[in-house]
Scaffold this motif. Structure first.
Motif, mmCIF file in Angstrom:
data_model
loop_
_atom_site.group_PDB
_atom_site.id
_atom_site.type_symbol
_atom_site.label_atom_id
_atom_site.label_comp_id
_atom_site.label_asym_id
_atom_site.label_seq_id
_atom_site.Cartn_x
_atom_site.Cartn_y
_atom_site.Cartn_z
ATOM 1 N N ASP A 127 0.826 -1.200 0.000
ATOM 2 C CA ASP A 127 0.000 0.000 0.000
ATOM 3 C C ASP A 127 0.866 1.257 0.000
ATOM 4 N N ILE A 128 1.885 1.277 0.862
ATOM 5 C CA ILE A 128 2.763 2.443 0.944
ATOM 6 C C ILE A 128 3.528 2.631 -0.360
ATOM 7 N N SER A 129 4.007 1.540 -0.935
ATOM 8 C CA SER A 129 4.718 1.620 -2.210
ATOM 9 C C SER A 129 3.825 2.205 -3.297
ATOM 10 N N TRP A 130 2.582 1.739 -3.355
ATOM 11 C CA TRP A 130 1.651 2.214 -4.373
ATOM 12 C C TRP A 130 1.373 3.714 -4.207
ATOM 13 N N ARG A 131 1.201 4.143 -2.968
ATOM 14 C CA ARG A 131 0.916 5.559 -2.723
ATOM 15 C C ARG A 131 2.102 6.449 -3.082
ATOM 16 N N LEU A 132 3.313 5.953 -2.815
ATOM 17 C CA LEU A 132 4.503 6.772 -3.045
ATOM 18 C C LEU A 132 4.989 6.738 -4.487
ATOM 19 N N THR A 133 4.960 5.553 -5.101
ATOM 20 C CA THR A 133 5.609 5.385 -6.403
ATOM 21 C C THR A 133 4.664 4.965 -7.519
ATOM 22 N N GLY A 134 3.449 4.531 -7.158
ATOM 23 C CA GLY A 134 2.547 3.997 -8.176
ATOM 24 C C GLY A 134 2.906 2.589 -8.587
#
Length: 219
Positions: A127-134
């Protein structure tokens, strides 16, 4: 073999707000030595943390409706064996901005909501990866949980038991950039599950020693 190529350890961080560009790195750990055999079949039981600005953030279980997000030194999460790191990309975000971001995220990841199959440490990093980097984390990191969700009716109820029995405590202090310091508290293991190995599979917080929790933003 792991279906995704992992890089060697990557660590980059700078507390100086003038340098706001940083790399986002996924640090992956083995929860069991059996991974050395099962990884050849694309399976394994892993813990993961997201490294940003020189610190690593993970998610673990406790019995209280408060932040289960914690901070450790990169590639040094206690109780687990570091395996590899995966570069997820670069972002432009001041350390103070990231602090606000992770504190807001912590309000969505309370320790009492941790579940091995439906909301574990790898769901958090994805989730954090998706929010930060897509970008999502590599599929092999959390594949066992996805397979488990297909046959959750076969899983023992003990998998839903959280393992940290002490409420995280937080202490305010001032830093140069005005952000709030993390506090530490000792995580105590539950006696509800007798097998120590099974405890270690439930949550990255099922370890002794000090754990630095991220204080969530109060809404």
């Amino acid at each position: 073999m792991e279906p995704e190529t992992t890089s060697n350890s990557v660590s980059e961080g700078n507390g100086n707000d003038k340098n706001c560009e940083t790399q986002v790195v996924l640090n992956v750990y083995d929860l069991t030595p059996l991974n050395n055999y099962t990884v050849w079949f694309g399976l394994g039981i892993f813990h993961s943390g997201i490294e940003v600005h020189g610190k690593e953030y993970g998610f673990g279980a406790h019995d209280f409706p408060a932040s289960g997000v914690f901070e450790v030194e990169p590639r040094s999460c206690p109780g687990f064996i570091y395996r590899s790191s995966v570069s997820l990309g670069r972002i432009t975000m001041l350390p103070s901005e990231f602090r606000t971001f992770i504190e807001n995220a912590a309000s969505e990841y309370h320790g009492d909501t941790y579940h091995l199959i439906s909301k574990n440490c790898n769901h958090f990093t994805d989730d954090i990866s998706w929010r930060l980097t897509g970008k999502h984390i590599p599929g092999w990191v959390n594949r066992l949980a996805r397979l488990g969700s297909l046959c959750s009716c076969l899983l023992p109820e003990s998998l839903q038991v959280s393992t940290v029995k002490q409420l995280p405590e937080y202490h305010d202090c001032s830093e140069e950039d005005g952000t709030e310091c993390l506090s530490t508290t000792t995580a105590r293991e539950s006696t509800e599950i007798d097998d120590d190995h099974e405890k270690s599979l439930l949550s990255p917080m099922a370890v002794s020693g000090d754990v630095a929790f991220v204080k969530e933003v109060q809404k």
